[in-house]
Motif scaffolding. Structure first.
Motif, PDB file in Angstrom:
ATOM      1  N   ASP A  70       2.475   4.090 -10.578  1.00 30.39           N
ATOM      2  CA  ASP A  70       3.276   3.739  -9.413  1.00 30.39           C
ATOM      3  C   ASP A  70       2.943   2.310  -9.005  1.00 30.39           C
ATOM      4  OD1 ASP A  70       4.755   6.066  -8.938  1.00 30.39           O
ATOM      5  OD2 ASP A  70       3.114   7.010  -7.840  1.00 30.39           O
ATOM      6  N   LEU A  71       3.958   1.559  -8.626  1.00 32.55           N
ATOM      7  CA  LEU A  71       3.787   0.205  -8.112  1.00 32.55           C
ATOM      8  C   LEU A  71       4.316   0.157  -6.681  1.00 32.55           C
ATOM      9  CD1 LEU A  71       4.994  -1.713 -11.283  1.00 32.55           C
ATOM     10  CD2 LEU A  71       2.656  -1.719 -10.388  1.00 32.55           C
ATOM     11  N   PHE A  72       3.584  -0.547  -5.806  1.00 32.97           N
ATOM     12  CA  PHE A  72       3.970  -0.672  -4.405  1.00 32.97           C
ATOM     13  C   PHE A  72       3.940  -2.144  -4.006  1.00 32.97           C
ATOM     14  CE2 PHE A  72       1.717   3.317  -5.081  1.00 32.97           C
ATOM     15  CZ  PHE A  72       2.607   4.258  -4.587  1.00 32.97           C
ATOM     16  N   ALA A  73       4.936  -2.546  -3.222  1.00 36.82           N
ATOM     17  CA  ALA A  73       4.995  -3.914  -2.691  1.00 36.82           C
ATOM     18  C   ALA A  73       4.841  -3.865  -1.179  1.00 36.82           C
ATOM     19  CB  ALA A  73       6.329  -4.567  -3.060  1.00 36.82           C
ATOM     20  N   TYR A  74       4.151  -4.884  -0.626  1.00 30.50           N
ATOM     21  CA  TYR A  74       3.899  -4.941   0.816  1.00 30.50           C
ATOM     22  C   TYR A  74       4.252  -6.323   1.347  1.00 30.50           C
ATOM     23  CZ  TYR A  74       1.157  -0.752  -0.137  1.00 30.50           C
ATOM     24  OH  TYR A  74       0.751   0.501  -0.539  1.00 30.50           O
ATOM     25  N   LYS A  75       4.684  -6.335   2.586  1.00 30.47           N
ATOM     26  CA  LYS A  75       4.944  -7.586   3.300  1.00 30.47           C
ATOM     27  C   LYS A  75       4.430  -7.412   4.722  1.00 30.47           C
ATOM     28  CE  LYS A  75       6.886 -11.677   4.040  1.00 30.47           C
ATOM     29  NZ  LYS A  75       6.427 -12.917   3.365  1.00 30.47           N
ATOM     30  N   ASP A  76       3.488  -8.269   5.116  1.00 35.08           N
ATOM     31  CA  ASP A  76       2.890  -8.213   6.454  1.00 35.08           C
ATOM     32  C   ASP A  76       2.327  -6.829   6.755  1.00 35.08           C
ATOM     33  OD1 ASP A  76       3.658 -10.867   6.906  1.00 35.08           O
ATOM     34  OD2 ASP A  76       5.636 -10.240   7.632  1.00 35.08           O
ATOM     35  N   GLY A  77       1.710  -6.230   5.723  1.00 36.01           N
ATOM     36  CA  GLY A  77       1.047  -4.945   5.920  1.00 36.01           C
ATOM     37  C   GLY A  77       1.942  -3.731   5.811  1.00 36.01           C
TER      38      GLY A  77
ATOM     39  N   ALA B 237       6.976 -10.337  -1.545  1.00 35.18           N
ATOM     40  CA  ALA B 237       5.786  -9.526  -1.275  1.00 35.18           C
ATOM     41  C   ALA B 237       4.548 -10.409  -1.166  1.00 35.18           C
ATOM     42  CB  ALA B 237       5.598  -8.490  -2.376  1.00 35.18           C
ATOM     43  N   ASP B 238       3.656 -10.052  -0.254  1.00 35.28           N
ATOM     44  CA  ASP B 238       2.385 -10.787  -0.141  1.00 35.28           C
ATOM     45  C   ASP B 238       1.206  -9.938  -0.607  1.00 35.28           C
ATOM     46  OD1 ASP B 238       1.946  -8.992   1.968  1.00 35.28           O
ATOM     47  OD2 ASP B 238       2.478 -10.462   3.497  1.00 35.28           O
TER      48      ASP B 238
END
Length: 402
Positions: free
Chosen positions: A88-95, A36-37
């Motif tokens: 809640d936790l959220f992970a993102y990669k390249d938006g 994740a970024d």
């Protein structure tokens, strides 16, 4: 019930449910999403209402560092929460969102991940009530501390030695520091001052009150400053057990081995509350935190004094009964007012419960199991403003006055 190793935890304050739990959840989520970024955390209910004062956002950001993280506070979500402390936790990669996780921080640093019950540890105690435990011990002619050893194995003593050393360190560290606690309330550290206020003509009763209170202040001031403490059963109530046991160890000149047996019995009481009710201030108010801590301390002191099982039960019951209805209303969401003083009062009350148990256990009408059930229902009935939201009681009227 699960192991005492899941009740007593060494960690950073100021709140086991608002910092230790979310930090643990964030660490798990980060390990599962190493590519994740960007991360986002959305915290709800009590976590959101007192999260700034409890440093919840800082704990989450610290756990997810160095990945860029945004923390959103949502006090009133449009869905039913798993627990007043839900996030809640959220992970993102390249938006693009790549993963999410919903977590409840249920007290004492424990978390439940939605859909992942396997994260909970195994049960090691087949008995689930004090009545069952008492019957087993009487049938087998053993003390409660022997029962803990049977169920946990001999390794429990090494674990509890580490817990006791951490408790003593938190007292020593707290007694060595002065100054103003961060947070904006300008609360002055008082432990060192209290400890050194003895006079040559001081009565034994006054000295006991002063020293026990100084020890409790020391631990809870460390907690408020995000120092290292032991959940007993939570960070907010972390001063009661160490203060009362440290004082009695010095007064009675007993070795650590006896203190560890006392800790085992106190831990058993905390485990029963955690298993059958709640140790979460956001769920049941401060009766679940300091009330439980006082019961733990009273039972521990009764074991240290060599009392029988019925007397130990009475000490724990009295301690809890007279915290029923105690609200959790931290001013500005900080674990300072009334939390620090409340731990000192709880430690003294544990000693008073011990005194009553010496003489009156044969006359009792209320069982420990009954008072735990009562505490839990009282907490559920309590207006939500008084369950760690900073919206009622002292928190409300202090801010109105200022």
């Amino acid at each position: 019930m699960r192991s005492l190793t899941e009740l007593f935890k060494i960690g950073s304050g100021p709140s086991s449910s608002h910092t230790m739990g979310p930090e643990k959840a964030a660490g798990i989520f980060k390990a599962e999403n190493e590519d994740a970024d960007q991360f986002k955390a959305r915290i709800y209910g009590s976590l959101a209402k007192t999260g700034k004062g409890h440093m919840t956002d800082k704990a989450i950001i610290r756990a997810l560092y160095p990945v860029r993280t945004e923390v959103q506070f949502v006090p009133q979500p449009d869905f039913d929460l798993l627990h007043p402390n839900t996030m809640d936790l959220f992970a993102y990669k390249d938006g693009q969102q790549t993963a999410s996780m919903r977590v409840a921080s249920i007290g004492g640093g424990e978390i439940v991940i939605d859909g992942r019950e396997e994260t909970r540890g195994p049960d090691v105690y087949p008995e689930n009530s004090f009545a069952e435990i008492s019957a087993y011990c009487k049938a087998n002619h053993i003390r409660l501390s022997d029962y803990v050893e049977q169920r946990e194995s001999l390794q429990i003593w090494e674990f509890l030695q580490g817990i006791w050393e951490a408790m003593k360190r938190s007292i020593d560290e707290g007694l060595s520091v002065t100054g103003i606690l961060e947070g904006g309330l300008n609360v002055e550290r008082k432990a060192k001052y209290l400890y050194h206020q003895g006079t040559v003509d001081e009565s034994p009763e006054t000295r006991e009150n002063r020293i026990v209170s100084a020890y409790a202040f020391a631990v809870n001031e460390q907690n408020a400053a995000a120092g290292t403490v032991v959940t007993a059963p939570t960070c907010g109530a972390c001063g009661v057990v160490p203060a009362s046991l440290r004082y009695m160890q010095e007064k009675l000149q007993v070795p650590d081995e006896q203190i560890l047996r006392a800790l085992a019995v106190g831990g058993l009481i905390g485990n029963l509350v955690k298993h059958n009710a709640s140790i979460s201030g956001a769920q049941c108010g401060c009766q679940a935190e300091v009330g439980t801590a006082c019961s733990m301390a009273a039972a521990a002191l009764a074991e240290l004094s060599g009392m029988e099982i019925d007397q130990i039960e009475y000490a724990a019951e009295v301690a809890m009964e007279h915290h029923l209805g105690l609200t959790c209303d931290p001013i500005n969401g900080l674990v300072q007012i009334p939390c620090i003083e409340r731990n000192a009062v709880g430690a003294m009350r544990a000693i008073h419960a011990l005194s009553l148990a010496k003489f009156l256990s044969g006359t009792r009408k209320i069982s420990f199991d009954l008072v735990v059930q009562t505490m839990y229902q009282t907490g559920l009935d309590m207006n939500s403003r008084y369950r760690e939201t900073s919206e009622g009681g002292l928190a409300k009227f202090y801010n109105m006055g200022s």
